[in-house]
Design an enzyme around this catalytic site. Structure first.
Site, PDB file in Angstrom:
ATOM      1  N   ASP A 199       0.903  -1.082  -0.001  1.00 48.43           N
ATOM      2  CA  ASP A 199       0.137   0.080  -0.006  1.00 48.43           C
ATOM      3  C   ASP A 199       0.846   1.241   0.081  1.00 48.43           C
ATOM      4  O   ASP A 199       1.903   1.258   0.530  1.00 48.43           O
ATOM      5  CB  ASP A 199      -0.779   0.139   1.215  1.00 48.43           C
ATOM      6  CG  ASP A 199      -1.857   1.021   1.262  1.00 48.43           C
ATOM      7  OD1 ASP A 199      -2.838   1.044   0.520  1.00 48.43           O
ATOM      8  OD2 ASP A 199      -1.704   2.128   2.238  1.00 48.43           O
ATOM      9  N   GLU A 251       1.684  -0.525  -5.035  1.00 49.21           N
ATOM     10  CA  GLU A 251       0.795   0.499  -5.414  1.00 49.21           C
ATOM     11  C   GLU A 251       1.496   1.956  -5.465  1.00 49.21           C
ATOM     12  O   GLU A 251       1.975   2.568  -4.435  1.00 49.21           O
ATOM     13  CB  GLU A 251      -0.273   0.568  -4.359  1.00 49.21           C
ATOM     14  CG  GLU A 251      -1.319   1.625  -4.629  1.00 49.21           C
ATOM     15  CD  GLU A 251      -2.033   2.244  -3.460  1.00 49.21           C
ATOM     16  OE1 GLU A 251      -3.275   2.877  -3.904  1.00 49.21           O
ATOM     17  OE2 GLU A 251      -1.557   2.491  -2.478  1.00 49.21           O
TER      18      GLU A 251
HETATM   19  C1  GLC Z   1      -4.059   3.180  -0.722  1.00 54.37           C
HETATM   20  C2  GLC Z   1      -5.550   2.384  -0.537  1.00 54.37           C
HETATM   21  C3  GLC Z   1      -6.724   3.314  -0.072  1.00 54.37           C
HETATM   22  C4  GLC Z   1      -6.124   3.906   1.578  1.00 54.37           C
HETATM   23  C5  GLC Z   1      -4.596   4.581   1.374  1.00 54.37           C
HETATM   24  C6  GLC Z   1      -4.407   4.656   2.844  1.00 54.37           C
HETATM   25  O1  GLC Z   1      -4.219   4.241  -1.544  1.00 54.37           O
HETATM   26  O2  GLC Z   1      -5.788   1.901  -1.732  1.00 54.37           O
HETATM   27  O3  GLC Z   1      -7.689   2.575   0.403  1.00 54.37           O
HETATM   28  O4  GLC Z   1      -7.026   4.638   1.939  1.00 54.37           O
HETATM   29  O5  GLC Z   1      -3.767   3.727   0.553  1.00 54.37           O
HETATM   30  O6  GLC Z   1      -3.861   3.614   3.545  1.00 54.37           O
END
Ligand code: GLC
Length: 523
Positions: A199, A251
């Site tokens: 993440d 991500e």
């Molecule tokens: C990422 C997740 C999202 C979350 C953020 C903070 O972007 O996909 O859903 O709110 O991180 O953890």
């Protein structure tokens, strides 16, 4: 299941546990629900499941506020159930990816509670970014969710949180933070996880001293985005993952394709989500440019591309493509009441599914996309996503794509977000028996895709119509698989072929490809 490079061309299904299937009828999806629906996922034809955080969490940000990585949230089940789920999924040929949230923890995590209890100057506080009381926040950064990313403790100290105040950022310069995360990776790899989704993977490291933002975009390194120090962290994770044959999926929201690809060097992450593709409008030149940019960026590092149409942070595909504007890009301000043509959006989403599934690389399928669910408009008083409140009630937030899946036409019982009127038409049981449904399209496409997922590189075909995207990939048997997508405004002739494999909608009476329709052909 014996392939070690499965991730290079896999179709990975994203399970948002809270909204997937509810096994005990309490209105919240759970592991029992997932276990009961594993045959559905196997039949759908995906290769792996990625679970958004299922750990102990006060749910201040839908589970991305983790209080304990080694405990399943009791609302979802137990660790023993998670272990059983991993084993059962494997039996059905489905690998499991878990979500790791290294940038921050929940304010209910034992580390943060200890840091508050210990007070200013204590070593427990060094795991976070605390600053002494002052009138103004310690710097000029802006939260990823909007607003000031600093909150005060009861004693007036500041602490940094790039997301909500309930998600304090960790200090990645501290060895204990690094050790703990490697241990969490080991914990899940030892339980059979085939990989992790990381993440906010480009945010972890902050510049020393937490300086203000530079005056202009090219005035130096960003103080908390895409810091060079991150690469050392991921190299270390890669050594660990390789020991288990596990994969690392980042991500990473980075507009610069070249900087993005640095994370995918052979000794760093295996793959990363490609958000450029998701952010483009339904336009032939835009999508082609994104595909070219993506493939060109990945080639030098030898990493496979990934393709993402939707996830739990963005507007559902049929809604996004049914709107004149509004790309629905995550963390971009959204609005209530945007006019939407769902029939148009659905046609385009069907075509987009065939386009995406034909591209070389791996593809991520967010739960409910296979049912063609639209973005739901949640009544304001039922909205739970913190983005809504943090925008002062202007942005509807992300709950519209997080409504529990409709399984049964006659309803699935209570749910933490209300099921919109008319959703019986999307119910999985209803679609399963309808050859024209979105579910049937996805099932057929995923089955066919298995026969060419490892085909050769993409080669664009020359076409007369600029609105026709057409490409070929060579098959090992000497044939080629072709994908053609007509993005309008007029019909287009099909490229030369020997067999029509699949179409996202009817062809014209003379056999041409209508606007907003895609086909797979064999030549
Ligand atoms: C990422 C997740 C999202 C979350 C953020 C903070 O972007 O996909 O859903 O709110 O991180 O953890």
């Amino acid at each position: 299941m014996s392939r070690t490079d499965w991730w290079r061309s896999a179709a990975i299904y994203q399970v948002y546990v809270r909204s997937f299937a509810d096994g005990n009828g309490d209105g919240t999806g759970d592991l029992a629900g997932v276990r009961s629906r594993l045959p559905y996922l196997a039949e759908l034809g995906v290769d792996a499941l990625w679970f958004t955080p299922w750990y102990l969490s006060p749910l201040a940000d839908g589970g991305y506020d983790v209080a304990d990585y080694r405990t399943i949230d009791p609302a979802f089940g137990t660790l023993a159930e998670a272990e059983a789920l991993l084993a059962e999924a494997r039996e059905l040929g489905l690998r499991t990816i878990v979500d790791i949230v290294p940038n921050h923890v929940s304010d209910q995590h034992p580390w943060f509670k200890a840091a508050l209890a210990a007070g200013p100057g204590a070593p427990e506080q060094e795991l976070f970014h605390f600053r002494p009381p002052s009138d103004e926040p310690p710097n000029d950064w802006v939260s990823e969710f909007g607003g000031v990313p600093w909150s005060r403790t009861e004693g007036g100290q500041w602490y940094l949180h790039l997301f909500t105040p309930e998600q304090p950022d960790l200090n990645w310069n501290h060895p204990k933070v690094r050790e703990e995360h490697e241990d969490v990776l080991r914990f899940w790899f030892e339980r059979g996880a085939a990989g992790v989704r990381i993440d906010s993977a480009a945010l972890l490291v902050k510049a020393d001293g937490l300086p203000d933002m530079p005056g202009s975009a090219d005035a130096g390194e960003h103080p908390f985005h895409d810091r060079p120090e991150l690469h050392g962290i991921y190299r270390s994770w890669r050594r660990l993952a390789d020991a288990y044959g596990a994969v690392l999926i980042g991500e990473i929201w980075l507009p610069d394709a070249e900087r993005f690809a640095r994370y995918l060097r052979p000794d760093e992450l295996h793959t990363a989500f490609n958000f450029d593709f998701l952010a483009r409008p339904w336009d032939a030149a835009e999508l082609r440019a994104s595909i070219d940019l993506t493939l060109a960026a990945h080639a030098p590092v030898g990493a496979p591309a990934t393709w993402v149409l939707a996830n739990h942070d963005v507007t559902r595909t049929v809604t996004r493509y049914g709107r004149a504007e509004d790309t629905g890009f995550a963390f971009e301000r959204k609005r209530f009441g945007v006019p939407t043509d769902l029939a148009l959006g659905t046609r385009r989403a069907r075509a987009a599914a065939l386009l995406t599934l034909a591209l070389p690389g791996s593809v991520y399928l967010y739960q409910g996309e296979e049912l063609g669910l639209p973005e739901a408009e949640i009544p304001r008083e039922r909205i739970q996503d913190p983005m809504h409140a943090r925008s002062g009630g202007v942005d509807p937030g992300r709950d519209g794509c997080r409504v529990p899946l409709p399984w049964r036409a006659d309803g699935d019982g209570p749910s933490w977000l209300p099921r919109p009127e008319g959703w019986e038409r999307y119910a999985a049981e209803r679609q399963a028996g309808d050859p024209e449904s979105m579910l049937s399209l996805y099932r057929t496409a995923l089955r066919l895709r298995r026969s060419f997922r490892d085909a050769g590189p993409l080669r664009w075909l020359r076409t007369d119509a600029p609105h026709l995207l057409a490409f070929a990939r060579a098959l090992p048997d000497g044939g080629t698989v072709l994908c053609a997508v007509n993005l309008g405004p007029s019909d287009a002739a099909l490229p030369a072929h020997s067999e029509l494999l699949l179409a996202s909608g009817p062809l014209t009476p003379s056999g041409a490809l209508p606007q907003d329709t895609a086909v797979w052909l064999r030549a």
